[in-house]
Scaffold this motif. Structure first.
Motif, mmCIF file in Angstrom:
data_model
loop_
_atom_site.group_PDB
_atom_site.id
_atom_site.type_symbol
_atom_site.label_atom_id
_atom_site.label_comp_id
_atom_site.label_asym_id
_atom_site.label_seq_id
_atom_site.Cartn_x
_atom_site.Cartn_y
_atom_site.Cartn_z
ATOM 1 N N ALA A 275 0.819 -1.212 0.000
ATOM 2 C CA ALA A 275 0.000 0.000 0.000
ATOM 3 C C ALA A 275 0.858 1.269 0.000
ATOM 4 C CB ALA A 275 -0.931 0.008 1.211
ATOM 5 N N ASN A 276 2.133 1.113 0.390
ATOM 6 C CA ASN A 276 3.035 2.273 0.481
ATOM 7 C C ASN A 276 4.359 1.950 -0.199
ATOM 8 O OD1 ASN A 276 1.461 4.040 2.626
ATOM 9 N ND2 ASN A 276 1.472 1.934 3.387
ATOM 10 N N PRO A 277 4.381 1.815 -1.525
ATOM 11 C CA PRO A 277 5.597 1.387 -2.227
ATOM 12 C C PRO A 277 6.692 2.449 -2.296
ATOM 13 C CG PRO A 277 3.869 1.895 -3.806
ATOM 14 C CD PRO A 277 3.241 1.984 -2.453
ATOM 15 N N ASN A 278 6.364 3.706 -2.057
ATOM 16 C CA ASN A 278 7.341 4.790 -2.157
ATOM 17 C C ASN A 278 8.150 4.887 -0.864
ATOM 18 O OD1 ASN A 278 8.828 7.094 -2.540
ATOM 19 N ND2 ASN A 278 7.087 8.393 -3.084
ATOM 20 N N PRO A 279 9.463 4.586 -0.885
ATOM 21 C CA PRO A 279 10.280 4.625 0.345
ATOM 22 C C PRO A 279 10.283 5.978 1.043
ATOM 23 C CG PRO A 279 11.452 3.495 -1.422
ATOM 24 C CD PRO A 279 10.239 4.120 -2.042
ATOM 25 N N SER A 280 10.064 7.065 0.300
ATOM 26 C CA SER A 280 10.109 8.398 0.920
ATOM 27 C C SER A 280 8.959 8.609 1.894
ATOM 28 C CB SER A 280 10.082 9.484 -0.162
ATOM 29 O OG SER A 280 8.839 9.484 -0.851
ATOM 30 N N THR A 281 7.904 7.787 1.794
ATOM 31 C CA THR A 281 6.746 7.927 2.684
ATOM 32 C C THR A 281 6.809 6.981 3.879
ATOM 33 O OG1 THR A 281 5.414 6.274 1.505
ATOM 34 C CG2 THR A 281 5.327 8.549 0.700
ATOM 35 N N HIS A 282 7.838 6.162 3.970
ATOM 36 C CA HIS A 282 7.919 5.160 5.036
ATOM 37 C C HIS A 282 8.237 5.806 6.382
ATOM 38 C CE1 HIS A 282 8.941 1.775 1.927
ATOM 39 N NE2 HIS A 282 7.682 2.175 1.869
ATOM 40 N N PRO A 283 7.811 5.164 7.477
ATOM 41 C CA PRO A 283 8.129 5.678 8.817
ATOM 42 C C PRO A 283 9.643 5.745 9.059
ATOM 43 C CG PRO A 283 6.430 3.988 8.920
ATOM 44 C CD PRO A 283 6.964 3.965 7.533
ATOM 45 N N ALA A 284 10.019 6.548 10.063
ATOM 46 C CA ALA A 284 11.440 6.760 10.361
ATOM 47 C C ALA A 284 12.163 5.456 10.666
ATOM 48 C CB ALA A 284 11.574 7.735 11.529
ATOM 49 N N ALA A 285 11.478 4.519 11.346
ATOM 50 C CA ALA A 285 12.125 3.254 11.702
ATOM 51 C C ALA A 285 12.549 2.472 10.466
ATOM 52 C CB ALA A 285 11.183 2.409 12.557
ATOM 53 N N ILE A 286 11.736 2.529 9.410
ATOM 54 C CA ILE A 286 12.082 1.803 8.183
ATOM 55 C C ILE A 286 13.206 2.520 7.445
ATOM 56 C CG2 ILE A 286 11.206 1.039 5.944
ATOM 57 C CD1 ILE A 286 8.537 0.535 7.274
ATOM 58 N N LYS A 287 13.176 3.835 7.444
ATOM 59 C CA LYS A 287 14.269 4.585 6.818
ATOM 60 C C LYS A 287 15.590 4.293 7.528
ATOM 61 C CE LYS A 287 11.304 8.291 5.073
ATOM 62 N NZ LYS A 287 10.937 9.733 5.151
ATOM 63 N N ARG A 288 15.539 4.170 8.829
ATOM 64 C CA ARG A 288 16.747 3.799 9.584
ATOM 65 C C ARG A 288 17.189 2.385 9.215
ATOM 66 N NH1 ARG A 288 15.647 4.336 15.677
ATOM 67 N NH2 ARG A 288 17.850 3.752 15.807
ATOM 68 N N SER A 289 16.232 1.508 8.933
ATOM 69 C CA SER A 289 16.572 0.141 8.534
ATOM 70 C C SER A 289 17.296 0.122 7.199
ATOM 71 C CB SER A 289 15.308 -0.721 8.450
ATOM 72 O OG SER A 289 14.679 -0.822 9.698
ATOM 73 N N TYR A 290 16.828 0.944 6.244
ATOM 74 C CA TYR A 290 17.513 1.054 4.956
ATOM 75 C C TYR A 290 18.963 1.508 5.166
ATOM 76 C CZ TYR A 290 13.268 0.603 2.061
ATOM 77 O OH TYR A 290 12.140 0.150 1.432
ATOM 78 N N ALA A 291 19.150 2.503 6.028
ATOM 79 C CA ALA A 291 20.498 3.013 6.290
ATOM 80 C C ALA A 291 21.375 1.935 6.919
ATOM 81 C CB ALA A 291 20.422 4.250 7.199
ATOM 82 N N LEU A 292 20.778 1.157 7.840
ATOM 83 C CA LEU A 292 21.524 0.068 8.470
ATOM 84 C C LEU A 292 21.904 -0.988 7.446
ATOM 85 C CD1 LEU A 292 22.590 -1.374 10.998
ATOM 86 C CD2 LEU A 292 20.310 -2.357 11.305
ATOM 87 N N LEU A 293 20.971 -1.319 6.554
ATOM 88 C CA LEU A 293 21.257 -2.280 5.496
ATOM 89 C C LEU A 293 22.456 -1.829 4.672
ATOM 90 C CD1 LEU A 293 20.645 -4.590 3.488
ATOM 91 C CD2 LEU A 293 18.949 -3.085 2.425
ATOM 92 N N GLU A 294 22.461 -0.579 4.250
ATOM 93 C CA GLU A 294 23.568 -0.066 3.437
ATOM 94 C C GLU A 294 24.880 -0.112 4.202
ATOM 95 O OE1 GLU A 294 22.440 3.798 2.128
ATOM 96 O OE2 GLU A 294 20.880 3.069 0.763
ATOM 97 N N GLU A 295 24.839 0.218 5.498
ATOM 98 C CA GLU A 295 26.052 0.207 6.320
ATOM 99 C C GLU A 295 26.623 -1.195 6.449
ATOM 100 O OE1 GLU A 295 27.426 1.162 10.953
ATOM 101 O OE2 GLU A 295 25.327 1.381 10.337
ATOM 102 N N LEU A 296 25.758 -2.170 6.736
ATOM 103 C CA LEU A 296 26.233 -3.533 6.949
ATOM 104 C C LEU A 296 26.725 -4.170 5.651
ATOM 105 C CD1 LEU A 296 23.595 -4.900 9.478
ATOM 106 C CD2 LEU A 296 25.871 -4.006 9.939
ATOM 107 N N ILE A 297 25.971 -3.996 4.564
ATOM 108 C CA ILE A 297 26.363 -4.585 3.290
ATOM 109 C C ILE A 297 27.693 -4.003 2.823
ATOM 110 C CG2 ILE A 297 25.754 -4.777 0.858
ATOM 111 C CD1 ILE A 297 24.257 -6.697 2.734
#
Length: 334
Positions: A275-297
């Protein structure tokens, strides 16, 4: 029908049948508590040793011997709770056969029970480990990690309270068929693309399911990222991403020559991604998860012990493992 009695009820039933008195039951409970206390004390000592000097094979051998004193719960592939040993900014270090995998320990707060399997031997396994590999069809976890992504109790848009992001790293023994199918990055991309497509129902699938009043479990799947090559610290990985209703996961896969595969799967917090495919609209917790993913990878490194430099279609540049954490030197006697 077999009715499984609670352990304590089972003990009392057996005691009644065999004429045991309540004194004998109390003695058994006392012995069990004593064994548990000994187990906890020895486990605590092993963790304290690792925290002070670092993780080594002797620690893990001692942990396995300790776990084997509590059958049937012993497990030949021994793991440890990494948050008890490693600190933020250090690196997970996992030896799997002739390879060393390292990845940064993030600053995000870990959920209880961040497990790593520091040493895995599938080349010369003992009989117990060999049985486990067979039972698991060649797939063994080498890391099972999770981190809190939010601090409020009910963050907007998320489900189940304060959600976590998680990562699972799996080491797999390949079959002869898979060795050929996944032998190059190009072949792997093709295979993974076909697998992705099979997860998405066609219009015909949907109509057949509706006609038969069936639920097609694939209807929640959506392709977020088609399989593509990416180079991380000198090694080629195939990365892809899909979501399934309220979950979204990114997968990174590489082949460790000659017949082993390493899979890193990262899951985002529970959310209605369809229902919310646009990452820019995601809650802060999910945006932090994306950042964590990039850091770990970005911190992922795979090195080969005694590397002979043979050509490898998945290796662009040989790298050294990330450094071990600075620890107190181990006494000579140990």
């Amino acid at each position: 029908m077999l009715i499984k009695l609670p352990r304590k009820s089972l003990i009392f039933s057996l005691c009644a049948l065999s004429g045991f008195s309540s004194f004998h039951v109390a003695a058994m409970d006392s012995e069990a508590r004593e064994r548990l206390n000994r187990f906890k004390a020895e486990e605590k000592a092993i963790y304290a040793h690792m925290k002070r000097y670092g993780i080594n094979r002797n620690n893990m051998a001692a942990m396995r011997r300790l776990e084997e004193t509590t059958p049937p719960y012993s497990y030949p592939h021994v793991s440890i709770a990494s948050e008890k040993v490693l600190n933020s900014g250090e690196h997970y270090r996992i030896e799997i056969d002739e390879f060393i995998l390292t990845m940064k320990v993030p600053s995000e707060p870990a959920v209880p029970g961040n497990w790593i399997w520091p040493y895995t031997d599938t080349r010369t396994p003992d009989p117990a480990m060999e049985r486990l590999i067979e039972n698991e069809q060649g797939k063994l976890k080498v890391a099972d990690l999770g981190w809190h992504m939010c601090r409020s109790i009910f963050p907007p848009g998320l489900f189940g309270g304060c959600e976590t992001a998680g990562m699972v790293i799996t080491y797999q023994v390949l079959t002869k068929e898979n060795i050929n199918n996944l032998s190059t990055p190009e072949r792997m991309r093709k295979v993974f693309s076909e697998v992705q497509k099979r997860r998405i129902p066609t219009q015909e699938d949907i109509e057949v399911s509706a006609h038969k009043s069936l639920i097609d479990n694939r209807r929640g799947y959506r392709i977020v990222l088609q399989p593509d090559s990416i180079t991380i610290n000198g090694r080629i990985w195939i990365h892809q991403a899909m979501n399934e209703a309220y979950s979204q996961f990114y997968v990174y896969t590489t082949i460790l020559r000659p017949d082993r595969m390493l899979v890193v799967s990262f899951g985002l917090p529970t959310y209605d991604y369809n229902a919310n495919p646009n990452p820019s609209t995601h809650p802060a917790a999910i945006k932090r998860s994306y950042a964590l993913l990039e850091e770990l990878i970005a911190s992922l490194r795979v090195a080969k012990i005694n590397d002979d430099g043979a050509p490898d279609p998945f290796v662009i540049e040989r790298v050294e493992p990330a450094p071990l954490p600075i620890r107190e030197p181990m006494p000579v006697a140990q």
